[in-house]
Design an enzyme around this catalytic site. Structure first.
Site, PDB file in Angstrom:
ATOM      1  CG  HIS A  69      -2.162  -1.024   0.999  1.00  0.00           C
ATOM      2  ND1 HIS A  69      -3.228  -1.033   0.491  1.00  0.00           N
ATOM      3  CD2 HIS A  69      -2.337  -2.177   1.573  1.00  0.00           C
ATOM      4  CE1 HIS A  69      -3.917  -1.626   0.190  1.00  0.00           C
ATOM      5  NE2 HIS A  69      -3.476  -2.750   0.966  1.00  0.00           N
TER       6      HIS A  69
ATOM      7  CG  ASP B 247       1.124   0.375  -5.447  1.00  0.00           C
ATOM      8  OD1 ASP B 247       0.367   0.802  -4.600  1.00  0.00           O
ATOM      9  OD2 ASP B 247       0.948  -0.469  -6.372  1.00  0.00           O
TER      10      ASP B 247
ATOM     11  N   GLY C 144      -7.601 -14.425  -7.130  1.00  0.00           N
ATOM     12  CA  GLY C 144      -8.241 -13.827  -6.103  1.00  0.00           C
ATOM     13  C   GLY C 144      -7.484 -13.940  -4.857  1.00  0.00           C
TER      14      GLY C 144
ATOM     15  N   GLY D 206      -4.248 -12.725  -4.276  1.00  0.00           N
ATOM     16  CA  GLY D 206      -3.403 -11.738  -4.071  1.00  0.00           C
ATOM     17  C   GLY D 206      -2.163 -11.751  -4.618  1.00  0.00           C
ATOM     18  CG  LEU D 207      -0.259 -15.084  -5.207  1.00  0.00           C
ATOM     19  CD1 LEU D 207      -0.029 -16.373  -5.363  1.00  0.00           C
ATOM     20  CD2 LEU D 207       1.169 -14.301  -4.624  1.00  0.00           C
TER      21      LEU D 207
ATOM     22  CB  SER E 119      -4.809 -13.818 -11.391  1.00  0.00           C
ATOM     23  OG  SER E 119      -5.876 -13.133 -10.673  1.00  0.00           O
TER      24      SER E 119
ATOM     25  CG  ASP F   6      -0.140  -5.804  -8.484  1.00  0.00           C
ATOM     26  OD1 ASP F   6       0.727  -5.410  -7.579  1.00  0.00           O
ATOM     27  OD2 ASP F   6      -1.298  -5.736  -8.062  1.00  0.00           O
TER      28      ASP F   6
ATOM     29  CE1 TYR G 194      -4.879  -1.574  -3.336  1.00  0.00           C
ATOM     30  CE2 TYR G 194      -6.124   0.071  -4.719  1.00  0.00           C
ATOM     31  CZ  TYR G 194      -4.961  -0.795  -4.346  1.00  0.00           C
ATOM     32  OH  TYR G 194      -3.571  -0.202  -4.966  1.00  0.00           O
TER      33      TYR G 194
HETATM   34  C1  GLA Z   1      -2.844  -4.492  -4.793  1.00  0.00           C
HETATM   35  C2  GLA Z   1      -2.645  -3.327  -6.005  1.00  0.00           C
HETATM   36  C3  GLA Z   1      -1.226  -2.795  -6.033  1.00  0.00           C
HETATM   37  C4  GLA Z   1      -0.845  -2.578  -4.573  1.00  0.00           C
HETATM   38  C5  GLA Z   1      -1.178  -3.556  -3.427  1.00  0.00           C
HETATM   39  C6  GLA Z   1      -0.767  -3.353  -2.240  1.00  0.00           C
HETATM   40  O1  GLA Z   1      -2.027  -5.642  -5.292  1.00  0.00           O
HETATM   41  O2  GLA Z   1      -2.953  -3.937  -7.370  1.00  0.00           O
HETATM   42  O3  GLA Z   1      -1.219  -1.849  -6.904  1.00  0.00           O
HETATM   43  O4  GLA Z   1      -1.475  -1.474  -4.055  1.00  0.00           O
HETATM   44  O5  GLA Z   1      -2.337  -4.280  -3.626  1.00  0.00           O
HETATM   45  O6  GLA Z   1       0.500  -3.051  -1.898  1.00  0.00           O
END
Ligand code: GLA
Length: 421
Positions: free
Chosen positions: A64, A66, A151, A153-154, A156, A201, A250
């Site tokens: 959190h 970026d 879904g 958090g990697l 996709s 990402d 978010y």
């Molecule tokens: C998600 C968002 C990223 C980043 C992370 C938290 O993956 O796509 O841009 O903000 O959450 O670090």
């Protein structure tokens, strides 16, 4: 707070079992290319002109930060989204997702690509963003197959965006500037899909390098590769929960950071992003912010500092520093940023103190998803076994565990068969 497994997970798990992508057992690279070619030909009547892949990512530290112009330290992983493509005679885009078992057809005209609220928004959004940027693409048949868990958090979605974006541009014979591609894909996600993600990402999917993490300054987009020790494994533990709150919270967190920056900038001329603020200044102007926004800003400031220290620890071989940095990052995300959840806290707690664990924390946006664990290779098998047992006992859920290697960013992996030597 209600928990709900992500819609696509059940189908994806089936897919992973089928193709053996789970854990350390990976299908050989060329087998994946062959699989994609055969499926493409079966669907579209002839093989693809080219095959591409773009990786998912795991973030080592810098969560959190970026979207506030801060620092991040992600790693592109060896779970990829694969794309086969062949040009069409018309200007239509026909896209099939093997994971979802669904296809979509659209025309390239700026008004004919419409948002539909499902998976197709990602590949269509990239075409939409390209058109908006004045890039003329060609009609194409596209076949997508992704190994990146959906879904969890990697990333996709970034892997999908970057893989199709690279394929569209390459097929149209256009030069590909990776930072422009990352920004184009981020725009697709921000403006077409409607998720206000930062750049981490997409950037990791574009610039990943085998054996390395990527230290990225999200304000200037300057970046440098940080070598990862060969005897340390990236063990990713998926809590297999995804709390529904995640997407809306978010955007709330992002808005809180923007409001904090705005208020601080009023008192402190020259402040453009949170990283221009020193910890002393933040304390001095705490009353301007109110407790919640103050805590959000404190997370960002302290996390930026931890990213720099973690990169230095890798570069100087002081791996012993990583445990504290990752523990502090997790605590800050839990208490100040409030994006963790019971399952993530339990998974981190269970990892801490296990033999050979250098550090453990939640990774990605939070509210479920995965933890990243840096584990000595010699202890990795035992760690995987014991954390799976303990998490199951504590939560009544069997976690998914992925042992990943740092991988290359997006690339073309094969041409049409007839063009090969
Ligand atoms: C998600 C968002 C990223 C980043 C992370 C938290 O993956 O796509 O841009 O903000 O959450 O670090």
């Amino acid at each position: 707070m209600g928990t709900k497994l992500h819609r696509g997970l059940a189908r994806l798990r089936y897919h992973q079992v089928l193709f053996g992508y789970r854990g350390t057992r990976r299908t050989p690279f060329m087998d994946k290319v062959e699989h994609l070619r055969a499926k493409f030909a079966a669907r579209f009547g002839a093989g693809p002109a080219a095959v591409y892949r773009a990786p998912g990512r795991v973030n080592l530290i810098g969560e959190h930060t970026d979207y506030t112009g801060g620092f991040v330290l992600p790693v592109a992983i060896d779970l990829s989204c694969w794309v086969g493509i062949a040009s069409r005679d018309d200007s239509n885009l026909v896209i099939y997702s093997e994971n979802i078992g669904d296809s979509v057809e659209a025309n390239f005209g700026p008004r004919s690509v419409r948002r539909s609220g499902n998976w197709s928004d990602y590949p269509l959004g990239v075409a939409w963003a390209a058109e908006k940027a004045g890039i003329r693409l060609r009609g194409a048949n596209v076949y997508i197959q992704s190994e990146v868990p959906i879904g969890a958090g990697l990333s996709s979605s970034a892997a999908l965006e970057v893989a199709v974006g690279y394929a569209y541009l390459d097929q149209a014979g256009l030069a590909i500037e990776r930072s422009k591609l990352a920004l184009l894909c981020q725009r697709a996600e921000n403006e077409f899909v409607g998720a206000r993600c930062g750049i981490m990402d997409q950037f990791a999917a574009c610039y990943g390098r085998a054996g390395h993490a990527l230290l990225l300054d999200c304000r200037s987009l300057e970046h440098r590769l940080v070598p990862l020790p060969a005897d340390v494994q990236l063990v990713i533990c998926d809590t297999i929960v995804k709390h529904e709150l995640g997407a809306s919270e978010y955007n709330v967190r992002r808005a809180e950071c923007e409001e904090g920056t705005r208020r601080l900038a009023e008192a402190l001329p020259g402040v453009r992003t949170l990283r221009d603020v020193t910890p002393a200044q933040l304390e001095k102007h705490r009353d301007l912010l109110g407790n919640t926004i103050y805590k959000r800003c404190r997370h960002v400031l302290t996390e930026n500092d931890r990213v720099q220290k973690a990169a230095a620890a890798f570069e100087s071989g002081r791996l012993g520093d990583l445990g504290q940095l990752m523990a502090d990052s997790h605590r800050s995300l839990r208490d100040d940023f409030e994006v963790s959840c019971k399952e993530l806290d339990v998974m981190v707690e269970l990892a801490s103190g296990q033999p050979g664990v250098l550090g453990s924390r939640m990774t990605g946006g939070g509210f479920g998803g995965c933890t990243i664990n840096l584990v000595n290779a010699a202890n990795s098998a035992e760690f995987q076994h014991s954390i799976a047992e303990r998490y199951s006992a504590a939560m009544g859920l069997r976690p998914n565990i992925y042992v990943c290697e740092a991988a290359e960013g997006v690339e073309r992996v094969a041409n049409a068969r007839s063009e090969e030597p």
